[in-house]
Design a protein around this motif. Structure first.
Motif, PDB file in Angstrom:
ATOM      1  N   ALA A  93      34.075  36.307  30.155  1.00 23.71           N
ATOM      2  CA  ALA A  93      33.956  36.250  28.692  1.00 23.71           C
ATOM      3  C   ALA A  93      32.787  37.126  28.246  1.00 23.71           C
ATOM      4  O   ALA A  93      31.995  37.609  29.055  1.00 23.71           O
ATOM      5  CB  ALA A  93      33.752  34.802  28.235  1.00 23.71           C
ATOM      6  N   GLY A  94      32.697  37.315  26.917  1.00 26.00           N
ATOM      7  CA  GLY A  94      31.592  38.089  26.365  1.00 26.00           C
ATOM      8  C   GLY A  94      31.965  39.547  26.150  1.00 26.00           C
ATOM      9  O   GLY A  94      33.077  39.883  25.740  1.00 26.00           O
ATOM     10  N   ALA A  95      31.025  40.440  26.456  1.00 30.73           N
ATOM     11  CA  ALA A  95      31.157  41.871  26.170  1.00 30.73           C
ATOM     12  C   ALA A  95      31.970  42.589  27.250  1.00 30.73           C
ATOM     13  O   ALA A  95      31.458  43.452  27.971  1.00 30.73           O
ATOM     14  CB  ALA A  95      29.778  42.491  26.006  1.00 30.73           C
ATOM     15  N   VAL A  96      33.234  42.211  27.386  1.00 35.70           N
ATOM     16  CA  VAL A  96      34.165  42.916  28.282  1.00 35.70           C
ATOM     17  C   VAL A  96      35.402  43.283  27.458  1.00 35.70           C
ATOM     18  O   VAL A  96      35.670  42.709  26.411  1.00 35.70           O
ATOM     19  CB  VAL A  96      34.567  42.050  29.492  1.00 35.70           C
ATOM     20  N   ARG A  97      36.181  44.252  27.962  1.00 34.40           N
ATOM     21  CA  ARG A  97      37.311  44.762  27.176  1.00 34.40           C
ATOM     22  C   ARG A  97      38.482  43.786  27.120  1.00 34.40           C
ATOM     23  O   ARG A  97      39.193  43.732  26.128  1.00 34.40           O
ATOM     24  CB  ARG A  97      37.767  46.107  27.757  1.00 34.40           C
ATOM     25  N   SER A  98      38.701  43.017  28.165  1.00 33.32           N
ATOM     26  CA  SER A  98      39.835  42.080  28.192  1.00 33.32           C
ATOM     27  C   SER A  98      39.381  40.727  28.726  1.00 33.32           C
ATOM     28  O   SER A  98      39.622  40.395  29.895  1.00 33.32           O
ATOM     29  CB  SER A  98      40.969  42.636  29.061  1.00 33.32           C
ATOM     30  N   PRO A  99      38.696  39.915  27.901  1.00 33.90           N
ATOM     31  CA  PRO A  99      38.253  38.599  28.374  1.00 33.90           C
ATOM     32  C   PRO A  99      39.459  37.744  28.775  1.00 33.90           C
ATOM     33  O   PRO A  99      40.541  37.865  28.213  1.00 33.90           O
ATOM     34  CB  PRO A  99      37.541  38.004  27.151  1.00 33.90           C
ATOM     35  N   GLY A 100      39.251  36.891  29.776  1.00 32.93           N
ATOM     36  CA  GLY A 100      40.326  36.007  30.198  1.00 32.93           C
ATOM     37  C   GLY A 100      40.052  35.404  31.552  1.00 32.93           C
ATOM     38  O   GLY A 100      38.952  35.532  32.112  1.00 32.93           O
ATOM     39  N   VAL A 101      41.079  34.726  32.089  1.00 35.82           N
ATOM     40  CA  VAL A 101      40.989  34.066  33.394  1.00 35.82           C
ATOM     41  C   VAL A 101      41.629  34.985  34.439  1.00 35.82           C
ATOM     42  O   VAL A 101      42.747  35.467  34.240  1.00 35.82           O
ATOM     43  CB  VAL A 101      41.689  32.703  33.369  1.00 35.82           C
ATOM     44  N   TYR A 102      40.916  35.225  35.542  1.00 32.59           N
ATOM     45  CA  TYR A 102      41.387  36.153  36.566  1.00 32.59           C
ATOM     46  C   TYR A 102      41.282  35.526  37.952  1.00 32.59           C
ATOM     47  O   TYR A 102      40.359  34.741  38.227  1.00 32.59           O
ATOM     48  CB  TYR A 102      40.565  37.454  36.534  1.00 32.59           C
ATOM     49  N   ARG A 103      42.248  35.894  38.822  1.00 31.57           N
ATOM     50  CA  ARG A 103      42.252  35.467  40.227  1.00 31.57           C
ATOM     51  C   ARG A 103      41.721  36.620  41.062  1.00 31.57           C
ATOM     52  O   ARG A 103      42.201  37.752  40.957  1.00 31.57           O
ATOM     53  CB  ARG A 103      43.671  35.108  40.673  1.00 31.57           C
ATOM     54  N   LEU A 104      40.731  36.340  41.896  1.00 29.84           N
ATOM     55  CA  LEU A 104      40.079  37.359  42.705  1.00 29.84           C
ATOM     56  C   LEU A 104      40.247  37.027  44.181  1.00 29.84           C
ATOM     57  O   LEU A 104      40.490  35.881  44.557  1.00 29.84           O
ATOM     58  CB  LEU A 104      38.585  37.442  42.360  1.00 29.84           C
ATOM     59  N   ARG A 105      40.094  38.044  45.010  1.00 25.07           N
ATOM     60  CA  ARG A 105      40.168  37.843  46.459  1.00 25.07           C
ATOM     61  C   ARG A 105      38.934  37.062  46.922  1.00 25.07           C
ATOM     62  O   ARG A 105      37.885  37.086  46.264  1.00 25.07           O
ATOM     63  CB  ARG A 105      40.232  39.197  47.172  1.00 25.07           C
ATOM     64  N   PRO A 106      39.025  36.372  48.060  1.00 28.47           N
ATOM     65  CA  PRO A 106      37.857  35.651  48.582  1.00 28.47           C
ATOM     66  C   PRO A 106      36.703  36.616  48.847  1.00 28.47           C
ATOM     67  O   PRO A 106      36.907  37.733  49.326  1.00 28.47           O
ATOM     68  CB  PRO A 106      38.382  35.032  49.889  1.00 28.47           C
ATOM     69  N   GLY A 107      35.488  36.205  48.496  1.00 26.04           N
ATOM     70  CA  GLY A 107      34.306  37.046  48.705  1.00 26.04           C
ATOM     71  C   GLY A 107      34.065  38.053  47.601  1.00 26.04           C
ATOM     72  O   GLY A 107      33.170  38.890  47.715  1.00 26.04           O
ATOM     73  N   ALA A 108      34.848  38.011  46.505  1.00 22.81           N
ATOM     74  CA  ALA A 108      34.671  38.960  45.412  1.00 22.81           C
ATOM     75  C   ALA A 108      33.326  38.741  44.732  1.00 22.81           C
ATOM     76  O   ALA A 108      32.772  37.637  44.736  1.00 22.81           O
ATOM     77  CB  ALA A 108      35.809  38.821  44.403  1.00 22.81           C
ATOM     78  N   ARG A 109      32.796  39.799  44.132  1.00 31.94           N
ATOM     79  CA  ARG A 109      31.513  39.753  43.446  1.00 31.94           C
ATOM     80  C   ARG A 109      31.721  39.693  41.930  1.00 31.94           C
ATOM     81  O   ARG A 109      32.818  39.907  41.431  1.00 31.94           O
ATOM     82  CB  ARG A 109      30.678  40.989  43.816  1.00 31.94           C
ATOM     83  N   VAL A 110      30.627  39.424  41.220  1.00 30.03           N
ATOM     84  CA  VAL A 110      30.693  39.364  39.758  1.00 30.03           C
ATOM     85  C   VAL A 110      31.148  40.712  39.196  1.00 30.03           C
ATOM     86  O   VAL A 110      31.922  40.773  38.237  1.00 30.03           O
ATOM     87  CB  VAL A 110      29.317  38.961  39.184  1.00 30.03           C
TER      88      VAL A 110
END
Length: 200
Positions: free
Chosen positions: A60-77
């Motif tokens: 959320a916040g100052a990003v182009r497409s705020p929303g809920v996302y699924r990431l691979r294990p070990g992903a970074r911010v």
């Protein structure tokens, strides 16, 4: 029929032979059936397929497409922000630890940089510390003010506010601002700062 055997004895032998044949057939069927899989293995397989080890975050916040996302294990911010379309031009990435691991179920909030005042525009008001008393917008009337209103004055806490109310009640009110100096606990220095904040 063999000699020496009665009919009842032959019937008993026949029943025994049928029981032996039935038991043998049952044993043969049980030995050829495939073994059932262990319950623990089945549960483990289901859990692995359902969870998949994915990390789900809310960007959320100052990003182009705020929303809920699924990431691979070990992903970074940083990976999560890129999945959300990347930061906007006003994003303040210095306030975010891009190298931190993305944790499942967490929100990643990208703040915006404060907008600079345009020429001729007044600067934004300074932030007030939480819990700090705010100065009154207009002078407080000493003869009608409540304890809460008196408590907003500079250097006046609940104790002095109550002393002002007691003095007002005992003396029938304040005839002038200078009468405030008669309240115990209000010295010359405190009186000087209060003159602009009170009225009668």
């Amino acid at each position: 029929m063999p000699e020496g055997l009665t009919r009842s004895q032959i019937a008993v032998y026949a029943v025994i032979a049928v029981a032996v044949v039935a038991l043998g057939a049952k044993y043969l069927r049980g030995s050829t059936a495939p073994p059932a899989p262990p319950p623990a293995a089945v549960q483990l397989e289901k859990g692995a397929r359902a969870g998949g080890g994915r990390v789900v975050v809310h960007v959320a916040g100052a990003v182009r497409s705020p929303g809920v996302y699924r990431l691979r294990p070990g992903a970074r911010v940083d990976d999560a922000i890129q999945r959300a379309g990347g930061p906007t031009r006003r994003a303040d990435l210095s306030a975010v630890n891009l190298a931190a691991k993305a944790e499942d179920g967490r929100q990643i909030l990208v703040p915006e940089r404060p907008r600079a005042a345009r020429p001729g525009e007044p600067p934004p008001p300074a932030a007030t510390a939480p819990g700090a008393p705010t100065a009154p917008a207009q002078p407080v009337n000493l003869n009608t003010a409540t304890l809460e209103q008196l408590d907003t004055l500079d250097g006046i806490g609940p104790g002095l506010a109550q002393a002002i109310l007691d003095h007002r009640e005992e003396n029938g009110g304040f005839g002038s601002i200078e009468d405030l100096a008669q309240v115990p606990g209000i010295g010359e220095k405190r009186m000087a700062s209060l003159r602009e904040q009170v009225t009668v």
